[in-house]
Design a protein around this motif. Sequence first.
Motif, short mmCIF file in Angstrom:
data_model
loop_
_atom_site.label_atom_id
_atom_site.label_comp_id
_atom_site.label_asym_id
_atom_site.label_seq_id
_atom_site.Cartn_x
_atom_site.Cartn_y
_atom_site.Cartn_z
N THR A 3 5.27 -0.22 5.22
CA THR A 3 5.49 -1.66 5.08
C THR A 3 6.99 -1.95 5.10
OG1 THR A 3 5.42 -1.48 2.67
CG2 THR A 3 3.37 -2.06 3.78
N PRO A 5 9.78 -5.29 4.72
CA PRO A 5 9.95 -6.71 4.43
C PRO A 5 10.53 -7.42 5.66
CG PRO A 5 11.64 -5.41 3.34
CD PRO A 5 10.70 -4.44 3.98
N ARG A 9 9.49 -13.93 2.72
CA ARG A 9 8.08 -14.24 2.48
C ARG A 9 7.12 -13.55 3.44
NH1 ARG A 9 6.94 -18.49 -0.83
NH2 ARG A 9 5.13 -19.02 0.43
N LEU A 11 5.77 -9.67 5.49
CA LEU A 11 5.67 -8.23 5.42
C LEU A 11 5.13 -7.73 6.75
CD1 LEU A 11 5.93 -5.98 3.21
CD2 LEU A 11 3.50 -6.32 2.77
N VAL A 13 3.43 -4.57 8.53
CA VAL A 13 2.72 -3.33 8.22
C VAL A 13 2.62 -2.52 9.51
CG1 VAL A 13 0.61 -2.31 7.30
CG2 VAL A 13 1.41 -4.53 6.43
N THR A 49 1.12 -2.91 14.70
CA THR A 49 1.58 -3.56 13.47
C THR A 49 0.72 -4.77 13.15
OG1 THR A 49 3.11 -5.01 14.66
CG2 THR A 49 3.99 -2.89 13.88
N ASP A 53 2.53 -13.25 6.91
CA ASP A 53 3.58 -14.24 6.68
C ASP A 53 3.12 -15.28 5.66
OD1 ASP A 53 5.98 -15.55 6.91
OD2 ASP A 53 5.46 -16.59 8.76
N PRO A 58 5.84 -10.51 -1.37
CA PRO A 58 5.61 -9.42 -0.42
C PRO A 58 5.72 -8.03 -1.03
CG PRO A 58 7.14 -11.03 0.50
CD PRO A 58 6.92 -11.39 -0.93
N ARG A 59 6.62 -7.84 -1.98
CA ARG A 59 6.78 -6.51 -2.60
C ARG A 59 5.52 -6.09 -3.35
NH1 ARG A 59 12.80 -7.25 -5.03
NH2 ARG A 59 13.85 -7.37 -3.02
N ALA A 62 2.92 -5.07 -0.87
CA ALA A 62 3.24 -3.77 -0.28
C ALA A 62 2.77 -2.63 -1.19
CB ALA A 62 4.74 -3.66 -0.01
#
Length: 128
Positions: A3, A5, A9, A11, A13, A49, A53, A58-59, A62
Amino acid sequence: MRTLPVGERALLVELDADGEVGAFHAELLLRRAAGTLPKVREIVPAARTVLLDGLDDPRALAVELARWTVPPLTAEAGRRRRSGCGTTGPIWRRSPGCGGCGPRRSRRSSAASSSGWRSAASLPVSGT
């Protein structure tokens, strides 16, 4: 799975193999429909990917994604059905002006059909 950032806002993947995107995207849609996925404005799958959004945190997502076990898609799970508005997919809903809903068609779909181009939604779906 990795993941990354994207801004404050979103991420991105990255998945290890091409076939994993479909399974991961399906899992996201299922969890979103069940209400167990944190609020996300857009889910955008690509070749290797998936962009998430409009996330509040996001953290945190993840960290949560790292614990997920995503089952592979089976032939039955990967089968797509035609909905009433002419689009295909596992959870699509009707939306006004999508080109296939009701008696009025959007200008875009009318122009496309008169030019000879066909959208993916107008192609025959096997197995239905």
